[in-house]
Design a protein around this motif. Structure first.
Motif, PDB file in Angstrom:
ATOM      1  N   ASP A   1       0.876  -1.206  -0.113  1.00  0.00           N
ATOM      2  CA  ASP A   1      -0.032   0.144  -0.118  1.00  0.00           C
ATOM      3  C   ASP A   1       0.860   1.399   0.064  1.00  0.00           C
ATOM      4  N   ALA A   2       2.185   1.010   0.214  1.00  0.00           N
ATOM      5  CA  ALA A   2       3.069   2.195   0.248  1.00  0.00           C
ATOM      6  C   ALA A   2       3.149   2.857  -1.219  1.00  0.00           C
ATOM      7  N   LYS A   3       3.600   3.862  -1.359  1.00  0.00           N
ATOM      8  CA  LYS A   3       3.988   4.640  -2.548  1.00  0.00           C
ATOM      9  C   LYS A   3       4.843   3.874  -3.673  1.00  0.00           C
ATOM     10  N   HIS A   4       5.989   3.316  -3.109  1.00  0.00           N
ATOM     11  CA  HIS A   4       6.754   2.419  -4.026  1.00  0.00           C
ATOM     12  C   HIS A   4       6.964   1.099  -3.673  1.00  0.00           C
TER      13      HIS A   4
ATOM     14  N   ILE B   1      11.822  -0.904 -12.883  1.00  0.00           N
ATOM     15  CA  ILE B   1      12.023   0.131 -11.985  1.00  0.00           C
ATOM     16  C   ILE B   1      10.700   0.765 -12.053  1.00  0.00           C
ATOM     17  N   GLY B   2       9.819   0.988 -11.231  1.00  0.00           N
ATOM     18  CA  GLY B   2       8.558   1.665 -11.399  1.00  0.00           C
ATOM     19  C   GLY B   2       8.731   3.000 -11.586  1.00  0.00           C
TER      20      GLY B   2
ATOM     21  N   GLY C   1       2.642   3.238 -11.717  1.00  0.00           N
ATOM     22  CA  GLY C   1       3.661   3.991 -12.003  1.00  0.00           C
ATOM     23  C   GLY C   1       4.930   4.240 -10.874  1.00  0.00           C
ATOM     24  N   SER C   2       4.628   3.608  -9.923  1.00  0.00           N
ATOM     25  CA  SER C   2       5.694   3.486  -8.743  1.00  0.00           C
ATOM     26  C   SER C   2       6.039   2.104  -7.943  1.00  0.00           C
ATOM     27  N   THR C   3       5.567   1.031  -8.873  1.00  0.00           N
ATOM     28  CA  THR C   3       5.667  -0.161  -8.801  1.00  0.00           C
ATOM     29  C   THR C   3       6.532  -1.013 -10.009  1.00  0.00           C
ATOM     30  N   GLY C   4       7.523  -1.606  -9.233  1.00  0.00           N
ATOM     31  CA  GLY C   4       8.742  -2.257 -10.382  1.00  0.00           C
ATOM     32  C   GLY C   4       8.848  -3.721 -10.147  1.00  0.00           C
ATOM     33  N   GLY C   5       8.911  -4.424 -11.134  1.00  0.00           N
ATOM     34  CA  GLY C   5       9.728  -5.740 -10.901  1.00  0.00           C
ATOM     35  C   GLY C   5      10.673  -6.135  -9.987  1.00  0.00           C
TER      36      GLY C   5
END
Length: 137
Positions: free
Chosen positions: A22-25, A84-85, A52-56
């Motif tokens: 639930d965090a921003k990143h 990288i998100g 937009g702020s979530t990455g593999g």
């Protein structure tokens, strides 16, 4: 996954579990990389977070006037389209593994680990894990 701050290196790690944040990143290995180095790491579990702020691999790779985070030789094979998100640094080297063939990823990560003198190396895994770590003598 939390914020990774300071002057540290996260080297030769992997995450195979699902991550939901639930965090921003949100990232498969690191949520927020601030001023640090993430080197030769990979993630395979599903990663779910804010768009937009979530990455593999990493949720955000941060930069400001003082320093920036780096991501080198990292790989992912999960539901994310980006390693990288949010990459504010242009220092993010991630590659998505497709077709389940980890050979090229393993060779690249091992080359970087050898160059860094870590004494660790990835080997072909078992039990559904693409690669595992092995200490070199």
């Amino acid at each position: 996954m939390g914020e990774f701050t300071g002057s540290y290196q996260l080297i030769a790690c992997y995450a195979t579990g699902n991550v939901k944040g639930d965090a921003k990143h949100v990232g498969g290995v690191v949520g927020d990389n601030v001023y640090n180095a993430v080197i030769a790491c990979y993630a395979t579990g599903s990663v779910t977070g804010a768009s937009g702020s979530t990455g593999g691999v990493v949720g955000r790779n941060f930069k400001d006037d003082f320093s920036s985070g780096t991501v080198t030789a990292c790989y992912w094979d999960n539901n994310q389209s980006s390693g990288i998100g949010e990459d504010l640094t242009n220092n993010g080297e991630t590659t998505k593994v497709t077709s389940g063939d980890w050979t090229e990823a393993m060779n690249h990560m091992n080359s970087v680990l050898t160059g860094a003198g870590t004494g660790w190396r990835y080997v072909t895994g078992s039990d559904g894990v693409p690669l595992t770590l092995q200490r070199q003598n």
